[in-house]
Design a protein around this motif. Sequence first.
Motif, PDB file in Angstrom:
ATOM      1  N   LEU A  31      70.458 101.320  47.515  1.00 32.96           N
ATOM      2  CA  LEU A  31      71.250 100.174  46.699  1.00 32.96           C
ATOM      3  C   LEU A  31      71.914 100.714  45.124  1.00 32.96           C
ATOM      4  O   LEU A  31      72.271 100.394  44.205  1.00 32.96           O
ATOM      5  CB  LEU A  31      69.123 100.423  45.557  1.00 32.96           C
ATOM      6  CG  LEU A  31      68.825  99.178  45.519  1.00 32.96           C
ATOM      7  CD1 LEU A  31      69.258  97.658  45.437  1.00 32.96           C
ATOM      8  CD2 LEU A  31      68.174  99.381  44.611  1.00 32.96           C
ATOM      9  N   ASP A  52      64.315  95.150  38.480  1.00 33.68           N
ATOM     10  CA  ASP A  52      64.075  93.893  39.139  1.00 33.68           C
ATOM     11  C   ASP A  52      63.072  94.032  40.870  1.00 33.68           C
ATOM     12  O   ASP A  52      62.039  92.977  40.788  1.00 33.68           O
ATOM     13  CB  ASP A  52      64.986  93.506  39.681  1.00 33.68           C
ATOM     14  CG  ASP A  52      65.652  92.807  38.424  1.00 33.68           C
ATOM     15  OD1 ASP A  52      65.126  92.879  37.074  1.00 33.68           O
ATOM     16  OD2 ASP A  52      66.949  91.772  38.586  1.00 33.68           O
ATOM     17  N   ARG A  53      63.733  96.060  41.345  1.00 32.84           N
ATOM     18  CA  ARG A  53      63.430  95.571  42.797  1.00 32.84           C
ATOM     19  C   ARG A  53      61.664  96.154  43.022  1.00 32.84           C
ATOM     20  O   ARG A  53      61.011  96.211  43.450  1.00 32.84           O
ATOM     21  CB  ARG A  53      64.319  96.520  43.629  1.00 32.84           C
ATOM     22  CG  ARG A  53      64.246  96.860  44.710  1.00 32.84           C
ATOM     23  CD  ARG A  53      62.828  96.092  46.073  1.00 32.84           C
ATOM     24  NE  ARG A  53      62.963  97.067  46.729  1.00 32.84           N
ATOM     25  CZ  ARG A  53      61.542  97.944  46.626  1.00 32.84           C
ATOM     26  NH1 ARG A  53      61.430  97.976  45.830  1.00 32.84           N
ATOM     27  NH2 ARG A  53      61.703  98.807  47.499  1.00 32.84           N
ATOM     28  N   GLU A 111      67.172 103.039  51.380  1.00 33.03           N
ATOM     29  CA  GLU A 111      67.617 101.839  50.574  1.00 33.03           C
ATOM     30  C   GLU A 111      67.674 102.037  49.329  1.00 33.03           C
ATOM     31  O   GLU A 111      68.370 101.727  48.447  1.00 33.03           O
ATOM     32  CB  GLU A 111      65.593 101.331  50.020  1.00 33.03           C
ATOM     33  CG  GLU A 111      65.585  99.560  49.108  1.00 33.03           C
ATOM     34  CD  GLU A 111      64.442  99.561  49.105  1.00 33.03           C
ATOM     35  OE1 GLU A 111      64.542  98.001  48.709  1.00 33.03           O
ATOM     36  OE2 GLU A 111      62.985  99.544  49.468  1.00 33.03           O
TER      37      GLU A 111
END
Lengths: 231, 366
Positions: free
Chosen positions: B119, B180-181, B115
């Motif tokens: 990302l 935000d994640r 991820e």
Amino acid sequence: MNGSPDSAELEALRLSLEVAVRSVGFSLPLAVLAAWVLTRARFPGRLLLDAFVHLPLVLPPVAVGYVLLLLFGARAPLGAWLRTQFGIQLAFTTAGAALATAVMTFPLMVRAIRLSLENVDRGLEDAARTLGAAPLDRFVSITLPLMLPGILAGAVTAFAAGLGEFGAVITFASNVPGVTRTLPLALYTAMQSPGGDALALRLAILSFALGLLGLLAAEFLVRRVRRYLGG
Amino acid sequence: MLEVSVLKQLGEFRLDATFTAPTPGVIALFGRSGSGKSTLTNAIAGLVAPDSGAITLDGEPLTDVGRSLFVPADLRRIGYVFQDARLFPHLTVLGNVRYGERRRRNAPPLIGFDEVVALLGLARLLPQRPWQLSGGERQRVSLARALLSRPRLLLLDEPLASLDVARREEVLPYLVALRDRLSVPMVYVSHQFDEVLRLATHLVLLEGGRVLAEGAVEEMSLYPELQSIIGPDLVGAVIEGVVTRVSPDTGSAELAVGTGTLHVSLHGAQPGARVRLQLLARDVILATQPVQGLSVRNALASTVIAISDDDYGAALVRVDVGGAIVLARITQDARRALKLRPGDAVWTLVKAVSTRGHTFTLAAGS
């Protein structure tokens, strides 16, 4: 000339290489440790230790050999202890020649390693700290690889210089054919012998070539490693 | 909660800073260079031992000089993104990124390797070596390395300061996406106010080694001393609103702010999104009577709360616009001509386009 014209040179060359390899192998870990202590540790007497490490650079090699005899000679305290405890004899042996060479080339090695350690960015070690690396882990995974150019340069320079160490070797380990008669000792012996001129010249040329090769190899290696590190 | 109280003497410089900030959230340490931001950050990371004081993260003491407690940096689990990236030159990007992950196998992961790579757009870079990367790529790798070390707090020390404007714009969205994640609290050190606006929830204002003020970003944007740090042109109230209507063809949107509606230039926002924007005080116009025939899209009924002289010879007027506080910077001549006093009813005029470039989408819940 005697019956086997090559044997004296080959034997001296082999001995010189053996002595130099053993001396580098023996002193490299200690030189890394000394470089680290002199660069990073802060303690009273650091300057004294610094001077002590560099002493072989300024002392007459014969004096270094003499001190080694006083310490490690057959009847000297350390020498006797080593022999009774471990069966190790240093004086007048190839191992002794390697020890004398190691002591003489130690400052060269420490200087090169120290220089590279001083250039290691402490910020990278801090970064490793925040990523969970404990002190020893940090040293092995970050500091040591970044010191590699200096370690290599120090080792090769010490090796090349070790091939030609004369004074300390002849004083401590004597001039025993096949045991401690390295290139410079063989060269000296040939010069002293009537009719040894041709042998002396060949040995001198051999020494010259070896030294040149060693220095070129050192430069080449350091460049390769620097490029690898992106410096 | 991050509780910091640190005293550290460094030659002539004295850091004496105390603040308490909510977690999770993005805490901005804001101040000029030399204000003590980096020393403070290093103290939180455990790279600097304070002379006295204590640092506590979510109830767990990390440093407490009074009790001779100092958790070593390698055991703190505090990720650090340095201004100069500090990638290990003898390792590949992959080796760098995995460095911390390998050493924290037992800690709960914050984000998975795949991820992070996706990302931060690192897939192509993994086999490369640090010297082959651009400045922006280096910072992204440094960020990935810190994230994968499973931190419970992330320190970002001016991660964009060494980048040019284009590179900054390349990295900033990644930081926003991470905020935000992830639920990991962050401390963001900066001297660029727009970075603070786009990222931070809590602002700690540092000056000369001391904390001038701290609080929520909206509240701190009204703080008078801020103007001496960011200059008069960047002073302006930060307000939050919810998008109620968008017109994609004109790039404009309507925002519910307080009890009123604000027309703004806003691209790519969806109705219902929470938006933070800054109304620069120099762009805000005050009128004592209703105006007509102007191109200004917003004319909001409001009340003057306070008027102060700013440091640059003008006046800073604080007005209440339906519950939201807005700052207007006007000349002393205008102030006299309008005979402005606290309590006066005024019209606050804001051009929709002058809000552009200051719109920031906030993470839900932050």
